[in-house]
Design a protein around this motif. Structure first.
Motif, mmCIF file in Angstrom:
data_model
loop_
_atom_site.group_PDB
_atom_site.id
_atom_site.type_symbol
_atom_site.label_atom_id
_atom_site.label_comp_id
_atom_site.label_asym_id
_atom_site.label_seq_id
_atom_site.Cartn_x
_atom_site.Cartn_y
_atom_site.Cartn_z
ATOM 1 N N LEU A 5 1.482 2.382 -10.395
ATOM 2 C CA LEU A 5 2.517 3.355 -10.680
ATOM 3 C C LEU A 5 3.881 2.676 -10.558
ATOM 4 N N ILE A 6 4.754 2.870 -11.556
ATOM 5 C CA ILE A 6 6.070 2.231 -11.552
ATOM 6 C C ILE A 6 7.143 3.313 -11.647
ATOM 7 N N PHE A 7 8.145 3.255 -10.785
ATOM 8 C CA PHE A 7 9.247 4.215 -10.772
ATOM 9 C C PHE A 7 10.528 3.467 -10.467
ATOM 10 N N PHE A 8 11.430 3.393 -11.444
ATOM 11 C CA PHE A 8 12.699 2.669 -11.328
ATOM 12 C C PHE A 8 12.487 1.214 -10.902
ATOM 13 N N GLY A 9 11.459 0.582 -11.423
ATOM 14 C CA GLY A 9 11.202 -0.821 -11.113
ATOM 15 C C GLY A 9 10.405 -1.051 -9.839
ATOM 16 N N LEU A 10 10.200 -0.010 -9.058
ATOM 17 C CA LEU A 10 9.394 -0.146 -7.837
ATOM 18 C C LEU A 10 7.948 0.166 -8.172
ATOM 19 N N LYS A 11 7.041 -0.546 -7.561
ATOM 20 C CA LYS A 11 5.624 -0.363 -7.835
ATOM 21 C C LYS A 11 4.897 0.160 -6.612
ATOM 22 N N LYS A 13 3.205 1.097 -3.542
ATOM 23 C CA LYS A 13 3.550 1.405 -2.154
ATOM 24 C C LYS A 13 5.041 1.293 -1.876
ATOM 25 N N TYR A 14 5.757 0.475 -2.658
ATOM 26 C CA TYR A 14 7.189 0.312 -2.432
ATOM 27 C C TYR A 14 7.978 1.549 -2.846
ATOM 28 N N ILE A 15 7.395 2.385 -3.720
ATOM 29 C CA ILE A 15 8.034 3.661 -4.065
ATOM 30 C C ILE A 15 8.157 4.510 -2.809
ATOM 31 N N TYR A 16 7.099 4.577 -2.037
ATOM 32 C CA TYR A 16 7.101 5.394 -0.817
ATOM 33 C C TYR A 16 8.039 4.812 0.241
ATOM 34 N N PHE A 17 8.084 3.480 0.332
ATOM 35 C CA PHE A 17 9.000 2.849 1.279
ATOM 36 C C PHE A 17 10.456 3.163 0.921
ATOM 37 N N ALA A 18 10.790 3.067 -0.379
ATOM 38 C CA ALA A 18 12.158 3.340 -0.822
ATOM 39 C C ALA A 18 12.489 4.826 -0.664
ATOM 40 N N MET A 19 11.508 5.681 -0.914
ATOM 41 C CA MET A 19 11.732 7.116 -0.742
ATOM 42 C C MET A 19 12.007 7.436 0.727
ATOM 43 N N GLY A 20 11.271 6.830 1.620
ATOM 44 C CA GLY A 20 11.506 7.024 3.048
ATOM 45 C C GLY A 20 12.860 6.501 3.469
ATOM 46 N N SER A 21 13.258 5.372 2.913
ATOM 47 C CA SER A 21 14.568 4.810 3.228
ATOM 48 C C SER A 21 15.685 5.704 2.696
ATOM 49 N N GLN A 59 9.826 -6.211 -2.292
ATOM 50 C CA GLN A 59 8.834 -6.183 -3.360
ATOM 51 C C GLN A 59 8.848 -7.490 -4.140
ATOM 52 N N ASP A 60 10.029 -8.023 -4.400
ATOM 53 C CA ASP A 60 10.113 -9.296 -5.123
ATOM 54 C C ASP A 60 9.545 -10.448 -4.306
ATOM 55 N N ARG A 61 9.760 -10.430 -3.006
ATOM 56 C CA ARG A 61 9.323 -11.530 -2.150
ATOM 57 C C ARG A 61 7.831 -11.458 -1.842
ATOM 58 N N LYS A 62 7.324 -10.293 -1.485
ATOM 59 C CA LYS A 62 5.932 -10.187 -1.048
ATOM 60 C C LYS A 62 4.970 -9.812 -2.165
ATOM 61 N N GLY A 63 5.415 -9.122 -3.188
ATOM 62 C CA GLY A 63 4.537 -8.718 -4.274
ATOM 63 C C GLY A 63 3.773 -7.459 -3.938
ATOM 64 N N LEU A 64 2.972 -7.026 -4.894
ATOM 65 C CA LEU A 64 2.269 -5.755 -4.750
ATOM 66 C C LEU A 64 1.008 -5.886 -3.909
ATOM 67 N N TYR A 65 0.317 -6.986 -4.042
ATOM 68 C CA TYR A 65 -0.954 -7.165 -3.343
ATOM 69 C C TYR A 65 -0.829 -8.255 -2.286
ATOM 70 N N ASN A 66 -1.706 -8.203 -1.306
ATOM 71 C CA ASN A 66 -1.713 -9.228 -0.260
ATOM 72 C C ASN A 66 -2.190 -10.546 -0.846
ATOM 73 N N LYS A 67 -1.477 -11.580 -0.540
ATOM 74 C CA LYS A 67 -1.850 -12.907 -1.013
ATOM 75 C C LYS A 67 -2.004 -13.814 0.197
ATOM 76 N N THR A 68 -3.125 -14.488 0.268
ATOM 77 C CA THR A 68 -3.301 -15.432 1.366
ATOM 78 C C THR A 68 -2.756 -16.783 0.926
ATOM 79 N N ARG A 69 -1.968 -17.377 1.773
ATOM 80 C CA ARG A 69 -1.391 -18.677 1.466
ATOM 81 C C ARG A 69 -1.890 -19.689 2.478
ATOM 82 N N ASN A 70 -2.359 -20.788 1.967
ATOM 83 C CA ASN A 70 -2.778 -21.876 2.818
ATOM 84 C C ASN A 70 -2.072 -23.125 2.320
ATOM 85 N N GLU A 71 -1.008 -23.489 3.010
ATOM 86 C CA GLU A 71 -0.192 -24.618 2.575
ATOM 87 C C GLU A 71 -0.871 -25.954 2.834
#
Length: 100
Positions: A5-11, A13-21, A59-71
């Protein structure tokens, strides 16, 4: 595959975070404006706006889904892939003639 779901560029779970903010910012505006007048209202609006801005950045930094990083992983990708068992017989014969 489902699309988020996309609303004003937010996807999603971030829609709910922005709404709460934003709601938190409105409550802050109401409280600070009753205590400090116009100056408090401006501060409350700045707090709410900053919260929504930070949600966009998160949202730009973390993305929509969890990503595991192993450097520390090392991936070696060969430049030529040659599996004689998987290649057709004609190609196998040509490779043997060229001594690859």
């Amino acid at each position: 595959m489902k699309k988020p779901l996309i609303f004003f560029g937010l996807k999603d779970k971030y829609i709910y975070f922005a709404m709460g903010s934003a709601v938190g910012g409105l409550i802050t505006v109401a409280i600070l404006s009753s205590l400090f007048g116009l100056f408090g209202m401006i501060i409350g609006a700045a707090i709410g706006g900053t919260g929504v801005f930070l949600i966009y950045k998160m949202q730009d930094r973390k993305g929509l889904y969890n990503k595991t990083r192993n450097e520390e992983e090392l991936h070696i990708i060969p430049t030529k892939f040659r599996n004689v068992k998987l290649l057709p017989k004609k190609v196998n014969h040509e490779l043997k003639e060229k001594n690859f």
